[in-house]
Design a protein around this motif. Structure first.
Motif, PDB file in Angstrom:
ATOM      1  N   UNK A 201       0.916  -1.362  -0.274  1.00 11.87           N
ATOM      2  CA  UNK A 201       0.374   0.006   0.051  1.00 11.87           C
ATOM      3  C   UNK A 201       0.879   0.875   0.108  1.00 11.87           C
ATOM      4  N   UNK A 202       0.389   2.089  -0.615  1.00  9.21           N
ATOM      5  CA  UNK A 202       1.283   3.399  -0.619  1.00  9.21           C
ATOM      6  C   UNK A 202       1.807   4.235   1.361  1.00  9.21           C
ATOM      7  N   UNK A 203       1.473   3.639   2.054  1.00 11.43           N
ATOM      8  CA  UNK A 203       1.440   3.739   3.459  1.00 11.43           C
ATOM      9  C   UNK A 203       2.745   2.831   3.686  1.00 11.43           C
ATOM     10  N   UNK A 204       2.832   1.783   2.628  1.00 11.70           N
ATOM     11  CA  UNK A 204       4.517   1.152   3.144  1.00 11.70           C
ATOM     12  C   UNK A 204       5.476   1.523   2.612  1.00 11.70           C
ATOM     13  N   UNK A 205       4.544   2.319   1.118  1.00 13.05           N
ATOM     14  CA  UNK A 205       5.584   2.611   0.551  1.00 13.05           C
ATOM     15  C   UNK A 205       6.336   4.269   1.059  1.00 13.05           C
ATOM     16  N   UNK A 206       5.423   5.352   2.268  1.00 14.91           N
ATOM     17  CA  UNK A 206       5.572   5.738   3.031  1.00 14.91           C
ATOM     18  C   UNK A 206       7.014   5.258   3.774  1.00 14.91           C
ATOM     19  N   UNK A 207       6.748   4.171   4.419  1.00 17.91           N
ATOM     20  CA  UNK A 207       7.590   4.010   5.352  1.00 17.91           C
ATOM     21  C   UNK A 207       9.135   3.694   4.803  1.00 17.91           C
ATOM     22  N   UNK A 208       9.000   3.346   3.241  1.00 15.61           N
ATOM     23  CA  UNK A 208      10.385   3.396   2.435  1.00 15.61           C
ATOM     24  C   UNK A 208      10.902   4.659   2.189  1.00 15.61           C
ATOM     25  N   UNK A 209      10.449   5.668   2.192  1.00 19.10           N
ATOM     26  CA  UNK A 209      10.565   7.387   1.795  1.00 19.10           C
ATOM     27  C   UNK A 209      11.248   7.517   2.978  1.00 19.10           C
ATOM     28  N   UNK A 210      10.748   7.460   4.307  1.00 21.26           N
ATOM     29  CA  UNK A 210      11.319   8.131   5.842  1.00 21.26           C
ATOM     30  C   UNK A 210      12.837   7.470   5.992  1.00 21.26           C
ATOM     31  N   UNK A 211      12.447   5.926   5.856  1.00 21.49           N
ATOM     32  CA  UNK A 211      14.117   5.609   6.149  1.00 21.49           C
ATOM     33  C   UNK A 211      15.127   6.017   5.312  1.00 21.49           C
ATOM     34  N   UNK A 212      14.904   6.359   4.688  1.00 19.68           N
ATOM     35  CA  UNK A 212      16.149   7.314   3.220  1.00 19.68           C
ATOM     36  C   UNK A 212      15.976   8.664   3.752  1.00 19.68           C
ATOM     37  N   UNK A 213      14.952   9.283   3.857  1.00 20.53           N
ATOM     38  CA  UNK A 213      15.213  10.661   4.601  1.00 20.53           C
ATOM     39  C   UNK A 213      15.565  10.223   6.028  1.00 20.53           C
ATOM     40  N   UNK A 214      15.754   9.956   6.526  1.00 21.46           N
ATOM     41  CA  UNK A 214      15.950   9.817   8.433  1.00 21.46           C
ATOM     42  C   UNK A 214      17.703   9.320   8.346  1.00 21.46           C
ATOM     43  N   UNK A 215      18.067   8.706   7.005  1.00 26.12           N
ATOM     44  CA  UNK A 215      19.518   8.215   6.791  1.00 26.12           C
ATOM     45  C   UNK A 215      20.095   9.472   5.960  1.00 26.12           C
ATOM     46  N   UNK A 216      20.143  10.222   5.094  1.00 20.18           N
ATOM     47  CA  UNK A 216      20.752  11.233   4.371  1.00 20.18           C
ATOM     48  C   UNK A 216      20.217  12.733   5.891  1.00 20.18           C
ATOM     49  N   UNK A 217      19.598  12.325   6.947  1.00 24.39           N
ATOM     50  CA  UNK A 217      19.804  13.049   7.957  1.00 24.39           C
ATOM     51  C   UNK A 217      20.838  12.612   9.107  1.00 24.39           C
ATOM     52  N   UNK A 218      21.387  12.069   8.808  1.00 23.92           N
ATOM     53  CA  UNK A 218      22.486  11.046   9.855  1.00 23.92           C
ATOM     54  C   UNK A 218      21.518  10.748  11.039  1.00 23.92           C
ATOM     55  N   UNK A 219      19.843  10.063  10.935  1.00 21.53           N
ATOM     56  CA  UNK A 219      19.836  10.040  12.468  1.00 21.53           C
ATOM     57  C   UNK A 219      19.473   8.730  12.474  1.00 21.53           C
ATOM     58  N   UNK A 220      19.646   8.105  11.108  1.00 19.40           N
ATOM     59  CA  UNK A 220      20.030   6.312  11.176  1.00 19.40           C
ATOM     60  C   UNK A 220      21.502   5.856  10.853  1.00 19.40           C
ATOM     61  N   UNK A 221      21.673   4.956  11.165  1.00 19.01           N
ATOM     62  CA  UNK A 221      23.028   4.293  10.807  1.00 19.01           C
ATOM     63  C   UNK A 221      22.739   2.868   9.866  1.00 19.01           C
ATOM     64  N   UNK A 222      23.180   2.508   9.073  1.00 16.49           N
ATOM     65  CA  UNK A 222      23.147   1.397   8.140  1.00 16.49           C
ATOM     66  C   UNK A 222      23.157   0.415   8.801  1.00 16.49           C
ATOM     67  N   UNK A 223      24.425   0.176   9.474  1.00 19.49           N
ATOM     68  CA  UNK A 223      24.354  -1.453  10.317  1.00 19.49           C
ATOM     69  C   UNK A 223      22.876  -1.314  12.052  1.00 19.49           C
ATOM     70  N   UNK A 224      22.391  -0.222  11.577  1.00 13.90           N
ATOM     71  CA  UNK A 224      20.949  -0.296  12.747  1.00 13.90           C
ATOM     72  C   UNK A 224      19.972  -1.167  12.493  1.00 13.90           C
ATOM     73  N   UNK A 225      19.723  -2.828  12.754  1.00 14.01           N
ATOM     74  CA  UNK A 225      18.051  -3.283  12.238  1.00 14.01           C
ATOM     75  C   UNK A 225      17.293  -2.813  12.232  1.00 14.01           C
ATOM     76  N   UNK A 226      16.335  -2.765  11.152  1.00 15.29           N
ATOM     77  CA  UNK A 226      15.469  -1.465  11.790  1.00 15.29           C
ATOM     78  C   UNK A 226      14.238  -2.571  10.557  1.00 15.29           C
TER      79      UNK A 226
END
Length: 390
Positions: free
Chosen positions: A349-374
């Motif tokens: 669903x588009x709501x599921x796609x929104x979570x991937x969009x948020x993941x990419x935004x948070x990575x770009x901000x440095x809020x998330x690290x690539x080695x974290x379990x998500x």
């Protein structure tokens, strides 16, 4: 179960207690009610090891579900949805330990099946004959299905521009559908105005105590499916917020049960659409509640909720977890829905796609690290949104 471990209902603002019998909506303070359990007795009644031999549905956690002695669940075998390791998606977006919890395989095609199974179970056991719900889409279809299974009369109020698949699902299950010129809040107002005269029990999000109990089982499943540990981060699309609130409740309960290690809960991320983001705005402003969003617009119907009765519970969970709130545009969530599908085989669903969009935004901000379990949550099926996704 020889005896019920469901002890009382509790106001989430004042702590006032209510009995487990009778039909309840909000507390006297106008706040959602939470079901509470004798968790000490539950700890002695069932072990993590015993759960492994139970049927794969959300009712495997029956000791911490709102069943009184003699109550029978109204179930279509909802829950125990796949937690899929998303290696190709993780390689593409730079996360080595990425999972997708896929709620689209629930009986009515979304996570709403969990909440409405629990809510209809409770309402039917307490003598309700008619149920009504305002919906942005999936909740209406789920109530129609579970009302049909229980033999309840069902009334669904839905914005007129809701995708056709949701409307067809409601009427196919025998419910009475009324289309409303407006948003889910307008639908809710109609239910509130007519429910007493019509004899309806109001099944609105968190205006009755049991939908959240069904949704909390997503938290129990996360822990069990990850070997009784929890991820570092949960990214969750948020409209009314029942799932986010329910999982946070589940983590608290599991700590008391001794099923998970205390103090290691995930950081919770609320994802909303840029055209309807009251929780994001309130979180960023440091507020404890959210002002209703005016002129709410998004193609993700489940995110088009301009005001939620449990806004304070969502904001509390985000802050207690060290989490955050993110808004994404419709263009982003549609594009990321396709990216998620082509890297996982899950048609979200588009709501599921929104979570991937948020993941990419948070990575770009440095809020998330690539080695974290998500864990990303896909809360429904893309097949109900063919107009939007095409």
């Amino acid at each position: 179960m020889s005896r019920s471990l469901f002890t009382h209902l509790e106001c989430t603002r004042t702590g006032q207690r209510y009995g487990v019998d009778g039909l309840h909506n909000l507390s006297d303070a106008g706040a959602p009610l939470f079901a509470r359990y004798d968790l000490a007795a539950a700890r002695g009644a069932v072990s993590r090891e015993e759960l492994a031999g139970r049927a794969p549905s959300m009712w495997r956690y029956r000791e911490v579900m709102p069943l009184r002695a003699g109550d029978e669940a109204v179930t279509l075998d909802e829950g125990w949805t796949p937690l899929r390791r998303a290696r190709r998606l993780g390689d593409w977006c730079g996360f080595r330990r990425l999972w997708v919890k896929d709620e689209s395989v629930n009986p009515t095609g979304s996570f709403k099946a969990r909440g409405l199974s629990a809510a209809v179970t409770a309402a039917a056991a307490r003598g309700a004959a008619k149920a009504a719900i305002p919906t942005a889409g999936n909740a209406g279809g789920a109530l129609a299905a579970y009302a049909a299974a229980a033999g309840l009369e069902c009334h669904v109020f839905m914005p007129r521009d809701t995708p056709a698949a949701f409307q067809v699902e409601v009427t196919a299950c025998g419910a009475r559908l009324e289309l409303v010129d407006g948003l889910i809040t307008d639908c809710g107002r109609i239910v509130g105005e007519r429910r007493e005269a019509e004899g309806w029990f109001d099944m609105s999000t968190l205006k009755e105590p049991y939908r959240v109990e069904g949704k909390k089982t997503m938290g129990y499943e996360l822990a069990e499916q990850l070997g009784w540990s929890l991820p570092d981060v949960v990214v969750y699309p948020t409209g009314g917020g029942t799932g986010l609130i329910g999982m946070w409740k589940a983590f608290e309960e599991m700590e008391e049960l001794g099923w998970i290690e205390p103090g290691h809960r995930p950081r919770m991320v609320s994802v909303q659409a840029a055209g309807c983001a009251p929780i994001v705005r309130a979180f960023e402003a440091g507020h404890e509640s959210a002002e209703p969003w005016t002129d709410a617009r998004t193609i993700a119907s489940g995110l088009r909720v301009p005001g939620a009765v449990a806004d304070f519970l969502m904001l509390r969970a985000l802050r207690e977890s060290g989490g955050t709130a993110v808004a994404v545009t419709d263009e982003e969530l549609i594009a990321r829905s396709r990216d998620l599908a082509r890297h996982t085989g899950i048609f979200p669903a588009p709501e599921g796609g929104a979570t991937l969009a948020a993941l990419l935004a948070l990575k770009e901000r440095g809020w998330l690290r690539g080695d974290e379990r998500v864990v990303l949550f896909n809360t429904g099926s893309g097949y109900k949104y063919l107009e939007a996704l095409s």
